[in-house]
Enzyme design. Sequence first.
Site, PDB file in Angstrom:
ATOM      1  N   ARG A  48       0.989  -0.893   0.046  1.00  0.00           N
ATOM      2  CA  ARG A  48       0.083   0.125  -0.111  1.00  0.00           C
ATOM      3  C   ARG A  48       0.661   1.463  -0.284  1.00  0.00           C
ATOM      4  O   ARG A  48       0.333   1.784  -0.646  1.00  0.00           O
ATOM      5  CB  ARG A  48      -1.011  -0.251   0.968  1.00  0.00           C
ATOM      6  CG  ARG A  48      -1.289   0.797   1.729  1.00  0.00           C
ATOM      7  CD  ARG A  48      -2.870   1.118   2.006  1.00  0.00           C
ATOM      8  NE  ARG A  48      -3.577   1.846   1.735  1.00  0.00           N
ATOM      9  CZ  ARG A  48      -4.568   1.714   3.195  1.00  0.00           C
ATOM     10  NH1 ARG A  48      -4.718   1.325   3.804  1.00  0.00           N
ATOM     11  NH2 ARG A  48      -5.565   3.086   3.036  1.00  0.00           N
ATOM     12  N   GLY A 136       2.115  -4.994 -26.732  1.00  0.00           N
ATOM     13  CA  GLY A 136       2.148  -3.702 -25.850  1.00  0.00           C
ATOM     14  C   GLY A 136       1.650  -2.390 -26.527  1.00  0.00           C
ATOM     15  O   GLY A 136       0.109  -2.310 -26.413  1.00  0.00           O
ATOM     16  N   LYS A 207       0.293 -15.056 -26.833  1.00  0.00           N
ATOM     17  CA  LYS A 207      -0.220 -13.210 -27.816  1.00  0.00           C
ATOM     18  C   LYS A 207      -1.208 -14.127 -28.935  1.00  0.00           C
ATOM     19  O   LYS A 207      -1.943 -13.807 -29.572  1.00  0.00           O
ATOM     20  CB  LYS A 207       0.692 -12.939 -27.135  1.00  0.00           C
ATOM     21  CG  LYS A 207       1.254 -11.944 -25.774  1.00  0.00           C
ATOM     22  CD  LYS A 207       2.250 -11.082 -25.655  1.00  0.00           C
ATOM     23  CE  LYS A 207       2.768 -10.346 -25.219  1.00  0.00           C
ATOM     24  NZ  LYS A 207       4.594 -10.164 -24.902  1.00  0.00           N
TER      25      LYS A 207
END
Lengths: 440, 440
Positions: A48, A136, A207
């Site tokens: 966090r 990407g 992919k």
Amino acid sequence: MSTPLRLGIAGLGTVGSSVLRLLAGNRSTASTRAGRPIVVTAVSARDRTRDRGVDLSEVAFHADPVDLARDPNVDVVVELIGGASGAAEAVVRAALDLGKPVVTANKALLARHGVELARLAEDRGVALAFEAAVAGGIPVIKTLKESLAGNRISRVYGILNGTCNYILTRMERESLTFDVCLRDAQALGYAEADPTFDVEGYDTAHKLSILASLAFGTEIDADAIYVEGISSITLADILAADELGYRIKLLGIARLTETGVEARVHPTMVPKSSAVARTDGVLNAVALDGDAVGEIVLVGPGAGGNATASSVIADVVDVARGGVIPAFGRPTAQLEPYVRAEIQTHTGGYYVRMLVYDRPGALAAIATRMAEHGISLESIVQRRRAPRQEAPTTAVPVDPQPLVMITYATRETAIRDALRLIEQDGHIASTPKLIRIEDL
Amino acid sequence: MSTPLRLGIAGLGTVGSSVLRLLAGNRSTASTRAGRPIVVTAVSARDRTRDRGVDLSEVAFHADPVDLARDPNVDVVVELIGGASGAAEAVVRAALDLGKPVVTANKALLARHGVELARLAEDRGVALAFEAAVAGGIPVIKTLKESLAGNRISRVYGILNGTCNYILTRMERESLTFDVCLRDAQALGYAEADPTFDVEGYDTAHKLSILASLAFGTEIDADAIYVEGISSITLADILAADELGYRIKLLGIARLTETGVEARVHPTMVPKSSAVARTDGVLNAVALDGDAVGEIVLVGPGAGGNATASSVIADVVDVARGGVIPAFGRPTAQLEPYVRAEIQTHTGGYYVRMLVYDRPGALAAIATRMAEHGISLESIVQRRRAPRQEAPTTAVPVDPQPLVMITYATRETAIRDALRLIEQDGHIASTPKLIRIEDL
């Protein structure tokens, strides 16, 4: 401007942090394009407290990403956790179940559960978008789903893994071994400590399975893809390829054949003049062959926080604009079952490299085996390792010499059978190296 | 499937005929992608009877394209007539006025009236789509409007005219003159009988004006673009470029500068290693530089009936899916006025080629003028035309000799002033040739 679109981002690694920064810095750009404000209202991450360069004090934090999906102040979930199951799967399912659109960069999850998740999204009438999952920052998903909507696609291929391309490019440019380049890639953060997933071709296969589904309108079957990685590629192969007018690239190739979808990932000899041959380093390149358009090639950064975040934001803007296009370009009910064309039926040219014992009759025996299997040779190169060495005058074996052959188009089974017999004949010192040539 | 989308096609030349054939042949593909049947219900063309390879017996024919726009059985008008005004403008205005979406390939119309037509489309809440207007089958409009929505674009450049690229490629490959290549291009149908529009760069300027508006969110000002064509390029320039590591391409380049948009079309020296340098023949290539993604390059067929029709159909499918994205990516009220950065303020490297009288002091005088203007030279090449010629022993001028220089980045005004003075000094035989170098 109308109501803001409120994002919940699950996963604040490199890409998640880039998305936060780009939406903070470029908010007006994305919001102007979207026609409404885009704001991040909730995040979920393992750590966090880490500084991500953005003020998160006004943003809700959820330790459990499923709680983020349930947060009433979250309209859209951006999943950037990664992994084919676990937390990533849980948050995506939870969001879709609640009728919230999902944007994800998770190729492994899509390769495994893509059609099922698309069906869920469809049932709820919301978008499941994943431009960032393949190549990407290159907009290949949108190009396939939308720009080539009027085309029958016959082939999709490309360099889809920057790690492998970086290694092969450095081997070629600097005459380095695979191991040295891999270590450098690891030091630069381009390759993981365990590089298997990248260098053995599995990342490319994930992919490719997504691209094949979009291109051919079939269900995804990541397991049906033939996969060979680059760890067996030697400098000798790269030099021989260069001499013959080729480069070696790890390609993912999916082609529609008469017997089904031929999908394969392997080191590939590509002509130096082709666009993929000239795509170097961590760049990716994807080529799409359509019956109307011909061939389109898209080149750009295939990884990196900002480039991948660019694709994530493009999907978010699409969601903000309100469009809902089926995840795989058509309703899941219209996706055809994936019919696999086996690699054994593949037909193409081959590069063969073998170490031949330098004695009379060896070349004749090899050539005869090729001829018996109907294989024609386009070129053959044999050079003694030590130049100016005299021809052997006796039949006593000297050091085996490399022999490189390029075949004309032949069937995978034919070349494999021929090479098995050549090996049995005992004229060669080790198992021949076989690299497929792609006609580009 | 829901209601069919009914198209009216105005203009049945090469592209229009391809659209008809592709929708007939691939109807299921486009319709599946669109989620509804796409049908052609009306056409308009000068010649009613010519065979376009498709049965038009069930399709309404309108002699006046405005009647096609008004046809109650037409939902969407596809304008493929061409031209900045006249029938094309009339049918587009009529359709938008009636609240019918328009798909067009008409770059001249958009360059002239784009913003005004976009405003009309916006008022009526319908799409004005024009993927086919720039770079044929390459999805550059969608990539700019949608895929790079999260990016600030700093530069757009590319090879946008296949005719010029064909001519330059042939000149380079075969050492032919411009005139010979132009005549071949005309014979092959790549160039018009009057080639001015293509070879003088106006076609590229129209396309660039559209890309600049999309990239930078500005109004279109086609007249603000600096334009130089390729007719002055000689074989000597191409050979000198080659020797220095460059190729010459006609580029359209738009860049966001501190003083405004610098938009220019001119023959450009590009490094041989760049993607545009390696785009040959009638192919187009467009590069987009975004702050998040880095550089994306799209390569594909920039012209041809089927490739252009592929883009037309992509727009039609978008319309069928119901999305309405503002024509220039944002509402017209949010387009900023176009502020032009003058070519005089351009800064970059230059190639200079001049014919110098071969006498003592000439080179010194030229170098001094360059130095006076703060111009540094990266390289300089002077070779006598006849190799092995003796150095002149008197000051009597012999045939002037070519001198080629490459400068480091300098301002356009500086190089122009220096060259004007060099010309006045009388050491050179004709006006120097200046070609800008682009940093890629």
